[in-house]
Design a protein around this motif. Structure first.
Motif, PDB file in Angstrom:
ATOM      1  N   ARG A   1      13.308  20.326   2.095  1.00  0.00           N
ATOM      2  CA  ARG A   1      13.127  20.228   3.439  1.00  0.00           C
ATOM      3  C   ARG A   1      13.968  20.466   4.242  1.00  0.00           C
TER       4      ARG A   1
ATOM      5  N   ILE B   1       1.458  18.008   0.752  1.00  0.00           N
ATOM      6  CA  ILE B   1       1.721  17.491   1.957  1.00  0.00           C
ATOM      7  C   ILE B   1       3.115  16.907   2.000  1.00  0.00           C
ATOM      8  N   ALA B   2       3.859  17.292   3.229  1.00  0.00           N
ATOM      9  CA  ALA B   2       5.152  16.834   3.270  1.00  0.00           C
ATOM     10  C   ALA B   2       5.232  15.532   3.994  1.00  0.00           C
ATOM     11  N   LEU B   3       5.872  14.481   3.373  1.00  0.00           N
ATOM     12  CA  LEU B   3       5.927  13.249   4.093  1.00  0.00           C
ATOM     13  C   LEU B   3       7.273  12.702   3.708  1.00  0.00           C
TER      14      LEU B   3
ATOM     15  N   GLU C   1      13.496  24.029   4.847  1.00  0.00           N
ATOM     16  CA  GLU C   1      12.365  24.247   5.683  1.00  0.00           C
ATOM     17  C   GLU C   1      12.718  24.016   7.118  1.00  0.00           C
TER      18      GLU C   1
ATOM     19  N   ARG D   1      15.542   7.409   3.967  1.00  0.00           N
ATOM     20  CA  ARG D   1      14.482   8.182   4.035  1.00  0.00           C
ATOM     21  C   ARG D   1      14.628   9.446   2.960  1.00  0.00           C
TER      22      ARG D   1
ATOM     23  N   LYS E   1       0.754  -1.063  -0.007  1.00  0.00           N
ATOM     24  CA  LYS E   1      -0.135  -0.056   0.205  1.00  0.00           C
ATOM     25  C   LYS E   1       0.875   1.214  -0.110  1.00  0.00           C
TER      26      LYS E   1
ATOM     27  N   THR F   1       7.199   6.537   6.480  1.00  0.00           N
ATOM     28  CA  THR F   1       7.692   6.022   7.849  1.00  0.00           C
ATOM     29  C   THR F   1       6.646   5.971   8.827  1.00  0.00           C
ATOM     30  N   THR F   2       6.960   5.269   9.924  1.00  0.00           N
ATOM     31  CA  THR F   2       5.626   5.051  10.737  1.00  0.00           C
ATOM     32  C   THR F   2       4.975   6.190  11.404  1.00  0.00           C
ATOM     33  N   GLY F   3       5.720   7.352  11.516  1.00  0.00           N
ATOM     34  CA  GLY F   3       5.113   8.566  12.016  1.00  0.00           C
ATOM     35  C   GLY F   3       4.338   9.255  10.926  1.00  0.00           C
ATOM     36  N   GLY F   4       4.826   8.937   9.584  1.00  0.00           N
ATOM     37  CA  GLY F   4       4.130   9.521   8.471  1.00  0.00           C
ATOM     38  C   GLY F   4       2.725   8.759   8.190  1.00  0.00           C
ATOM     39  N   ARG F   5       2.806   7.444   8.599  1.00  0.00           N
ATOM     40  CA  ARG F   5       1.611   6.399   8.153  1.00  0.00           C
ATOM     41  C   ARG F   5       0.702   7.052   9.189  1.00  0.00           C
ATOM     42  N   LEU F   6       1.042   7.532  10.482  1.00  0.00           N
ATOM     43  CA  LEU F   6       0.098   7.863  11.512  1.00  0.00           C
ATOM     44  C   LEU F   6      -0.662   9.266  10.908  1.00  0.00           C
ATOM     45  N   TYR F   7       0.305  10.204  10.432  1.00  0.00           N
ATOM     46  CA  TYR F   7      -0.195  11.411   9.688  1.00  0.00           C
ATOM     47  C   TYR F   7      -1.023  11.005   8.616  1.00  0.00           C
TER      48      TYR F   7
END
Lengths: 423, 269
Positions: free
Chosen positions: A148, A106-108, A151, A117, A76, A82-88
């Motif tokens: 990034r 969207i920044a991922l 940023e 990464r 998918k 990343t895991t945190g990105g998946r939560l987002y």
């Protein structure tokens, strides 16, 4: 024969051009759609509604180091995050995409096959069928490595700035507190209240006040305003406070106290950096057995005090002709002597209150409005006056752009009930 | 404080019908329910609200002190129930709001006819000592906070000054926050911590009202074993697995989700 399929001659090359150039240009136009997709300067990804990857272009595969067969039908889109990105993604990206039909910029961070990464900017749209029903999700992925990094520098700078600002506010608040008495003194037979309104937490204001005992049952009080703000003004405030207290011990005559302060400021800040202030100094002497106080007020260019009488009337106590303290070698000091009887309240204030902007553009609150305000209050107590002024400052809100200090002293009425009222 | 405007409470649907109260989770606002509401409105009185800090709630009511733990939110839910006074409600809590429902029902069971815990997780962080797998580590949550920061660069730069700088003109802020799910980054950070760092496993056993645990068949945030854990801890509760995928079944499979809520609520009459 080249397979031109647009049939639109008007947008083609100029027929007057040599045939060779025509051919080259057309060949460029023939950049195949397939090649344009596969080797576009951005990543392309099509997913089913549940996120299953259905199609992916070569650019994205190369960026991430995956083979097509490893992703299509097997992973998918959110698996690439990343895991945190998946939560987002699950809590923000996917719901918004469903509701809006698109989401952009969207920044991922994507996870490459080797575990590294890659910061990206992602834009997705939902492709819908003829009935408007969602069919699949199309996503473009832009390389955002440089962006990034930039940023993150901005983010770091912002966090640093916020931390510094907090530190500064803390410092200003602490410094402010050292310039005011922690609590006003409890004077026998007198009800006292004060309030300091901070207009900006970024800077130390220059207002000050104090109330303190002198010899033989007499009391000194002062309230003033140093010109300017910030550290330099705070230094003058500090000097003025201690000079006033010391001068009052040396010679408690109010005019003499202010003259001495004037001399000290002239000596300290002579020449290129004159510093001055406006002050009211008062000497309070108990008035025999009548329960009131005889008060001498001396003013050096300060807004006049207000007397709120027991009978409900109120007036300014004019001290005309008093000059700013610290400007001239011999400043004129104006004095006024009056009696604060039972039920009367004396209010001292700085001009932060009267100079406050009102809701009407360009207008200030003003001396007249303040007089009307206290006339409506009288008769009242010290705390009653200060509470009302606090509320007034609250109503004026951001219109109060300078610090404001107010100090009220009140002689309670003779009846037992008010005598026992807690301060 | 007016609870209705503080939480942007909206009541719709069949007057006098059984009450279904829908609570959104972290990341969005009551808009998240808009695809299931039409179905539910035919049969039920539907109560929607925004948590303070989300959607069009009163942002001035938000303080870090009150909303840095579950309790502030639970108090709000109970206050809404009291204020509306519609009798016992079927509370549908999505994600973190499922645990708010658990805590609210433990404190005031009389307010609740039943609970629907939609894609719930009582604890997102793994607890190897207890043999519990929430699916995430504390570092993962930090990474989420970074994602939030990365995507709020534009918000805080462009929107915050307009909202913060004009307290006397709240309509300015309202226009801007009308775009779906826009949240003050400071508030989002605090809510993210509440959502992903709370551990409410021990509170599940306190639930004494009929409870339906509805999990999704493929949810990256609340995996199937977490749904099973929740069901095992709440006495008499029932577990169903929706065909819906993702963490937001009310968006990915609104009809199936609405039917599951309705079928459960009907059994409570």
């Amino acid at each position: 024969m080249m397979c031109r399929n647009d049939g639109d001659q008007s947008s083609g090359p100029d027929p007057g051009q040599p045939p060779d150039d025509d051919r080259t240009f057309s060949a460029l136009l023939e950049d195949s759609v397939e090649d344009l997709y596969e080797n576009a300067p951005c990543g392309y990804l099509s997913t089913l509604l549940d996120g299953q990857i259905a199609k992916v272009n070569t650019t994205l595969l190369n960026w991430l180091g995956y083979k097509r067969t490893e992703l299509v039908g097997r992973r998918k889109f959110s698996d690439l995050l990343t895991t945190g990105g998946r939560l987002y993604h699950e809590t923000h990206f996917a719901p918004l995409l469903r509701m809006q039909g698109e989401i952009s910029g969207i920044a991922l961070e994507l996870r490459a096959a080797d575990g590294s990464r890659m910061p990206v900017l992602v834009t997705s749209t939902v492709k819908t069928g003829s009935e408007g029903q969602p069919l699949l999700i199309r996503t473009t992925v832009f390389d955002a490595r440089d962006r990034r990094a930039y940023e993150q520098e901005l983010l770091r700078a912002r966090q640093d700035a916020e931390r510094e600002r907090e530190r500064l506010q803390q410092l200003a608040t602490t410094l402010q507190k050292t310039l005011l008495p922690p609590a006003v003194e409890n004077v026998p037979g007198l009800d006292v209240a004060a309030y300091y309104h901070i207009a900006s937490t970024d800077e130390v204001g220059g207002d000050f006040y104090d109330l303190f005992p002198l010899a033989a049952g007499t009391w000194g009080l002062f309230l003033g305003d140093v010109c300017g703000k910030g550290a330099a003004a705070a230094a003058v405030t500090s000097l003025a406070r201690y000079t006033l207290r010391a001068a009052a011990v040396y010679d408690p005559d109010p005019a003499a106290v202010l003259s001495n302060l004037n001399t000290v400021l002239n000596h300290e800040y002579n020449g290129t950096d004159p510093r001055f202030c406006t002050v009211i100094f008062g000497l309070l002497t108990p008035d025999g057995d009548q329960g009131g106080f005889r008060i001498i007020l001396a003013s050096g260019g300060h807004p006049p005090a207000l007397l709120l009488r027991a009978d409900g009337t109120a007036d300014y106590l004019p001290t005309p002709g008093g000059q700013l303290i610290g400007v001239l070698p011999d400043a004129d000091i104006a004095t006024i002597t009056f009696r604060l009887a039972r039920g009367d309240t004396l209010l001292l204030h700085t001009d932060g209150l009267t100079e406050a902007h009102t809701a009407i553009r360009g207008e200030r609150y003003g001396d007249e409005a303040l007089l009307d305000f206290v006339r409506a209050l009288a008769p009242t107590t010290a705390q009653g006056t200060i509470t009302a002024v606090r509320d007034l400052l609250g109503t004026l809100g951001t219109g109060v752009d300078d610090d404001t200090a107010v100090l009220a002293v009140h002689v309670p009425r003779a009846d037992r009930e008010e005598q026992q009222r807690p301060r | 404080m007016d609870v209705r405007s503080r939480n942007q409470v909206r009541v719709s649907g069949r007057p006098g019908g059984p009450v279904v109260m829908l609570a959104h989770g972290f990341g969005c606002d009551q808009n998240l329910w808009r695809l299931v509401v039409p179905t539910l409105e035919r049969e039920f009185t539907v109560v929607l609200f925004d948590h303070v800090g989300a959607g069009r709630s009163d942002l001035s009511a938000w303080s870090e002190d009150r909303y840095s733990g579950m309790d502030g939110y639970v108090d709000d839910v109970l206050e809404i129930c009291r204020e509306l006074d519609l009798g016992p409600v079927t509370f549908v809590g999505h994600s973190v709001s499922a645990m708010m429902g658990v805590l609210a029902a433990a404190r005031h069971p009389e307010y609740f006819a039943g609970l629907v815990l939609l894609a719930p997780s009582p604890c997102f962080i793994d607890d190897p000592a207890a043999g519990y797998r929430g699916g995430f580590s504390a570092e993962d949550i930090e990474e989420l906070l970074q994602s939030l920061d990365a995507n709020y660069l534009g918000w805080s730069g462009a929107m915050a000054p307009v909202i913060m700088g004009n307290p006397e003109r709240p309509e300015l802020g309202q226009e801007l926050t009308n775009s779906f799910c826009a949240t003050d980054p400071e508030i989002a950070r605090v809510f993210a911590r509440v959502t992903f760092l709370s551990d409410n496993r021990a509170d599940l056993a306190q639930v004494a009202v009929p409870t339906l645990v509805a999990q999704c068949s493929s949810d990256a945030i609340a995996p199937p074993e977490v749904g099973a854990f929740v069901q095992a801890q709440i006495r008499g509760s029932r577990l169903i697995t929706l065909n819906a995928t993702g963490h937001c079944p009310q968006l990915s499979a609104p009809e199936e989700t609405a039917q599951a809520i309705a079928a459960f609520a009907r059994t409570l009459r």
